[in-house]
Scaffold this motif. Structure first.
Motif, PDB file in Angstrom:
ATOM      1  N   GLU A 165     -27.295  63.836 -94.296  1.00 19.06           N
ATOM      2  CA  GLU A 165     -26.915  64.734 -95.389  1.00 19.06           C
ATOM      3  C   GLU A 165     -25.891  65.758 -94.902  1.00 19.06           C
ATOM      4  O   GLU A 165     -24.894  66.030 -95.578  1.00 19.06           O
ATOM      5  CB  GLU A 165     -28.161  65.440 -95.931  1.00 19.06           C
ATOM      6  CG  GLU A 165     -27.928  66.217 -97.220  1.00 19.06           C
ATOM      7  CD  GLU A 165     -27.606  65.320 -98.394  1.00 19.06           C
ATOM      8  OE1 GLU A 165     -26.808  65.746 -99.246  1.00 19.06           O
ATOM      9  OE2 GLU A 165     -28.134  64.191 -98.451  1.00 19.06           O
ATOM     10  N   ARG A 166     -26.135  66.307 -93.724  1.00 19.94           N
ATOM     11  CA  ARG A 166     -25.171  67.255 -93.141  1.00 19.94           C
ATOM     12  C   ARG A 166     -23.846  66.563 -92.850  1.00 19.94           C
ATOM     13  O   ARG A 166     -22.765  67.125 -93.092  1.00 19.94           O
ATOM     14  CB  ARG A 166     -25.738  67.857 -91.848  1.00 19.94           C
ATOM     15  CG  ARG A 166     -26.960  68.746 -92.043  1.00 19.94           C
ATOM     16  CD  ARG A 166     -27.213  69.606 -90.817  1.00 19.94           C
ATOM     17  NE  ARG A 166     -27.441  68.799 -89.629  1.00 19.94           N
ATOM     18  CZ  ARG A 166     -28.640  68.427 -89.202  1.00 19.94           C
ATOM     19  NH1 ARG A 166     -29.729  68.764 -89.887  1.00 19.94           N
ATOM     20  NH2 ARG A 166     -28.775  67.696 -88.105  1.00 19.94           N
ATOM     21  N   LEU A 167     -23.925  65.337 -92.341  1.00 23.19           N
ATOM     22  CA  LEU A 167     -22.718  64.570 -92.027  1.00 23.19           C
ATOM     23  C   LEU A 167     -21.927  64.258 -93.301  1.00 23.19           C
ATOM     24  O   LEU A 167     -20.700  64.398 -93.331  1.00 23.19           O
ATOM     25  CB  LEU A 167     -23.113  63.273 -91.315  1.00 23.19           C
ATOM     26  CG  LEU A 167     -21.984  62.362 -90.854  1.00 23.19           C
ATOM     27  CD1 LEU A 167     -21.150  63.049 -89.789  1.00 23.19           C
ATOM     28  CD2 LEU A 167     -22.548  61.048 -90.321  1.00 23.19           C
ATOM     29  N   ALA A 168     -22.640  63.853 -94.342  1.00 17.68           N
ATOM     30  CA  ALA A 168     -21.988  63.536 -95.619  1.00 17.68           C
ATOM     31  C   ALA A 168     -21.298  64.768 -96.201  1.00 17.68           C
ATOM     32  O   ALA A 168     -20.182  64.672 -96.735  1.00 17.68           O
ATOM     33  CB  ALA A 168     -23.008  62.971 -96.602  1.00 17.68           C
ATOM     34  N   LEU A 200     -16.605  57.794 -98.055  1.00 16.89           N
ATOM     35  CA  LEU A 200     -17.420  57.701 -96.849  1.00 16.89           C
ATOM     36  C   LEU A 200     -18.673  58.548 -96.990  1.00 16.89           C
ATOM     37  O   LEU A 200     -19.763  58.146 -96.574  1.00 16.89           O
ATOM     38  CB  LEU A 200     -16.610  58.159 -95.630  1.00 16.89           C
ATOM     39  CG  LEU A 200     -17.322  58.135 -94.276  1.00 16.89           C
ATOM     40  CD1 LEU A 200     -17.856  56.744 -93.957  1.00 16.89           C
ATOM     41  CD2 LEU A 200     -16.391  58.622 -93.163  1.00 16.89           C
ATOM     42  N   SER A 201     -18.531  59.713 -97.601  1.00 14.58           N
ATOM     43  CA  SER A 201     -19.675  60.599 -97.817  1.00 14.58           C
ATOM     44  C   SER A 201     -20.736  59.906 -98.677  1.00 14.58           C
ATOM     45  O   SER A 201     -21.936  59.955 -98.373  1.00 14.58           O
ATOM     46  CB  SER A 201     -19.215  61.893 -98.491  1.00 14.58           C
ATOM     47  OG  SER A 201     -20.315  62.717 -98.792  1.00 14.58           O
ATOM     48  N   LYS A 202     -20.282  59.231 -99.739  1.00 18.23           N
ATOM     49  CA  LYS A 202     -21.220  58.529-100.625  1.00 18.23           C
ATOM     50  C   LYS A 202     -21.873  57.349 -99.915  1.00 18.23           C
ATOM     51  O   LYS A 202     -23.058  57.061-100.114  1.00 18.23           O
ATOM     52  CB  LYS A 202     -20.485  58.046-101.874  1.00 18.23           C
ATOM     53  CG  LYS A 202     -20.034  59.170-102.798  1.00 18.23           C
ATOM     54  CD  LYS A 202     -19.269  58.620-103.988  1.00 18.23           C
ATOM     55  CE  LYS A 202     -18.783  59.748-104.900  1.00 18.23           C
ATOM     56  NZ  LYS A 202     -17.977  59.231-106.036  1.00 18.23           N
ATOM     57  N   ASP A 212     -25.747  54.065 -99.086  1.00 20.88           N
ATOM     58  CA  ASP A 212     -25.821  52.690 -98.593  1.00 20.88           C
ATOM     59  C   ASP A 212     -27.291  52.308 -98.377  1.00 20.88           C
ATOM     60  O   ASP A 212     -28.003  52.976 -97.626  1.00 20.88           O
ATOM     61  CB  ASP A 212     -25.039  52.560 -97.276  1.00 20.88           C
ATOM     62  CG  ASP A 212     -24.832  51.110 -96.868  1.00 20.88           C
ATOM     63  OD1 ASP A 212     -25.828  50.366 -96.798  1.00 20.88           O
ATOM     64  OD2 ASP A 212     -23.679  50.720 -96.616  1.00 20.88           O
ATOM     65  N   PRO A 213     -27.752  51.218 -99.002  1.00 19.92           N
ATOM     66  CA  PRO A 213     -29.173  50.833 -98.866  1.00 19.92           C
ATOM     67  C   PRO A 213     -29.582  50.515 -97.437  1.00 19.92           C
ATOM     68  O   PRO A 213     -30.741  50.716 -97.054  1.00 19.92           O
ATOM     69  CB  PRO A 213     -29.294  49.591 -99.765  1.00 19.92           C
ATOM     70  CG  PRO A 213     -27.888  49.096 -99.950  1.00 19.92           C
ATOM     71  CD  PRO A 213     -27.028  50.309 -99.902  1.00 19.92           C
ATOM     72  N   ASN A 256     -27.949  54.104 -89.196  1.00 19.21           N
ATOM     73  CA  ASN A 256     -28.523  52.753 -89.110  1.00 19.21           C
ATOM     74  C   ASN A 256     -27.439  51.696 -88.918  1.00 19.21           C
ATOM     75  O   ASN A 256     -27.387  50.684 -89.627  1.00 19.21           O
ATOM     76  CB  ASN A 256     -29.358  52.436 -90.356  1.00 19.21           C
ATOM     77  CG  ASN A 256     -30.424  51.387 -90.074  1.00 19.21           C
ATOM     78  OD1 ASN A 256     -30.455  50.789 -88.998  1.00 19.21           O
ATOM     79  ND2 ASN A 256     -31.293  51.161 -91.044  1.00 19.21           N
ATOM     80  N   LEU A 257     -26.536  51.946 -87.936  1.00 15.58           N
ATOM     81  CA  LEU A 257     -25.494  50.993 -87.551  1.00 15.58           C
ATOM     82  C   LEU A 257     -24.498  50.729 -88.685  1.00 15.58           C
ATOM     83  O   LEU A 257     -24.084  49.592 -88.910  1.00 15.58           O
ATOM     84  CB  LEU A 257     -26.105  49.667 -87.082  1.00 15.58           C
ATOM     85  CG  LEU A 257     -27.244  49.743 -86.062  1.00 15.58           C
ATOM     86  CD1 LEU A 257     -27.737  48.350 -85.701  1.00 15.58           C
ATOM     87  CD2 LEU A 257     -26.801  50.486 -84.803  1.00 15.58           C
ATOM     88  N   LEU A 258     -24.097  51.771 -89.390  1.00 12.42           N
ATOM     89  CA  LEU A 258     -23.104  51.633 -90.453  1.00 12.42           C
ATOM     90  C   LEU A 258     -21.814  51.098 -89.848  1.00 12.42           C
ATOM     91  O   LEU A 258     -21.318  51.625 -88.845  1.00 12.42           O
ATOM     92  CB  LEU A 258     -22.858  52.989 -91.121  1.00 12.42           C
ATOM     93  CG  LEU A 258     -22.210  52.981 -92.509  1.00 12.42           C
ATOM     94  CD1 LEU A 258     -23.068  52.255 -93.530  1.00 12.42           C
ATOM     95  CD2 LEU A 258     -21.960  54.421 -92.964  1.00 12.42           C
ATOM     96  N   HIS A 259     -21.237  50.056 -90.468  1.00  8.45           N
ATOM     97  CA  HIS A 259     -20.117  49.319 -89.877  1.00  8.45           C
ATOM     98  C   HIS A 259     -18.941  50.209 -89.488  1.00  8.45           C
ATOM     99  O   HIS A 259     -18.357  50.054 -88.419  1.00  8.45           O
ATOM    100  CB  HIS A 259     -19.630  48.236 -90.836  1.00  8.45           C
ATOM    101  CG  HIS A 259     -20.639  47.175 -91.076  1.00  8.45           C
ATOM    102  ND1 HIS A 259     -20.417  46.094 -91.901  1.00  8.45           N
ATOM    103  CD2 HIS A 259     -21.904  47.012 -90.608  1.00  8.45           C
ATOM    104  CE1 HIS A 259     -21.477  45.319 -91.931  1.00  8.45           C
ATOM    105  NE2 HIS A 259     -22.400  45.857 -91.158  1.00  8.45           N
ATOM    106  N   GLY A 260     -18.552  51.133 -90.362  1.00  5.37           N
ATOM    107  CA  GLY A 260     -17.400  51.980 -90.092  1.00  5.37           C
ATOM    108  C   GLY A 260     -17.546  52.791 -88.820  1.00  5.37           C
ATOM    109  O   GLY A 260     -16.585  52.941 -88.049  1.00  5.37           O
TER     110      GLY A 260
END
Length: 339
Positions: free
Chosen positions: A76-79, A90-92, A97-98, A170-174
């Motif tokens: 949440e802080r990162l977003a 990217l924030s969304k 992202d499920p 959780n290992l988000l691709h970007g």
């Protein structure tokens, strides 16, 4: 002290640091292949401890909810940070992202695999710090040498923070792609330092410089495409589908990545053609090494699909790619458009 910090000793530390970064990239790839990227759901601790537990018995019954809440709070802080910087999409993705919401069960083997990966990272941090300190001995040769030493140290710390984001999302691709590009930047700066300290000679050859620089620049998108394909494979790793079915789920990026490799091969073969015109044996040898590395990377890529993505080939494919980038960058530094 002056005798201790001579060129030979510095180059030894620099080479060890560079080699350790290669090892970390290899270990990181093995972690991903083993599906252990989320072996520790928190960072820098692992399940709330600096030494991973050996069983789930000492963990609270609702440990998954606890660590999920910690990750979501950090996300949440990162977003919010990315939203303020104008990166709304990217924030969304970080918050919606499920895959980010999935929490993994404790697995002692995966926890220790990820923990070892982090220990290797700490060791590299110490080597990078030593590399930085020793680089100041060469400030009279070029102020850029200690400048790069400091830059590498800062980037390594930043890389550790990005690694924590890879875990929290959780290992988000970007973030994985960005993590990889940062590693390549650190590799490039370590090579650049090595060349500057050794004060290596350069060769003036306009066609070879243009082809070499173009091939190096073209290889960066190839790395990005490969990392994105790797992300798709990561998703398939945790799915119920068998490895023999993975090829059916590969995205368009995979086919672009596969075809793009021929462009890189043409580039390195052209470099060898022009290198032969210089009659510089070291340059000819290096371009032959490049061709071999590209062929090995292509063969490993083909083998992954043909043999249902065996565990051991995927890390090799990545190391070949990093080797290609490193050698391309090294040759770019040694070849000049003008004297």
């Amino acid at each position: 002290m002056r005798k201790l910090i001579n060129q030979k000793n510095f180059l030894r530390i620099n080479a060890i640091t560079l080699g350790s970064v290669f090892v970390l990239i290899l270990v990181g790839s093995i972690v991903r292949v083993m599906g252990a990227g989320m072996g520790c759901p928190d960072w820098p601790k692992c399940f709330g401890s600096y030494i991973p537990p050996t069983s789930a018995e000492g963990l609270p019954e609702n440990y998954q909810d606890i660590f999920k809440e910690q990750r979501l709070t950090k996300n949440e802080r990162l977003a919010n940070m990315f939203s303020k910087l104008g990166y709304e999409e990217l924030s969304k993705q970080i918050t919606n992202d499920p895959n980010v919401l999935v929490e993994h069960e404790f697995n002692a083997t995966k926890a220790w695999i990820e923990y070892i990966n982090r220990l290797v990272g700490v060791l590299i941090g110490l080597l990078v710090f030593l590399n930085m300190v020793l680089s100041f001995s060469f400030r009279k040769k070029s102020i850029w040498i200690p400048f790069m030493g400091v830059a590498i140290f800062i980037l390594t710390g930043f890389q550790g923070w990005v690694g924590s984001l890879v875990v929290s999302t959780n290992l988000l691709h970007g973030f994985i792609t960005f993590h990889m590009l940062l590693a390549l930047l650190i590799v490039a700066l370590l090579i650049w330092m090595n060349v500057m300290v050794r004060d290596l000679s350069t060769i003036k050859h306009r066609p070879l410089f243009i082809v070499g620089l173009l091939t190096t620049l073209l290889f960066i998108p190839q790395i990005i495409l490969g990392t994105e394909v790797r992300g798709v494979i990561d998703d398939l790793l945790i799915s119920s589908s068998g490895r023999n079915e993975w090829a059916d789920y590969l995205s368009t990026n995979f086919y672009i990545h596969r075809s793009y490799s021929w462009l890189i091969l043409i580039g390195v073969v052209s470099m060898n053609y022009y290198a032969r015109k210089t009659k510089e044996q070291w340059l000819i040898s290096r371009t032959i090494q490049l061709i071999i590395l590209v062929f090995l990377a292509m063969i490993a890529g083909i083998a992954m699909v043909r043999f249902d993505f065996p565990y051991w080939i995927q890390p090799l494919h990545l190391i070949f790619a990093v080797g290609i980038f490193s050698l391309l960058f090294y040759l770019t530094l040694r070849i000049k458009l003008v004297k």
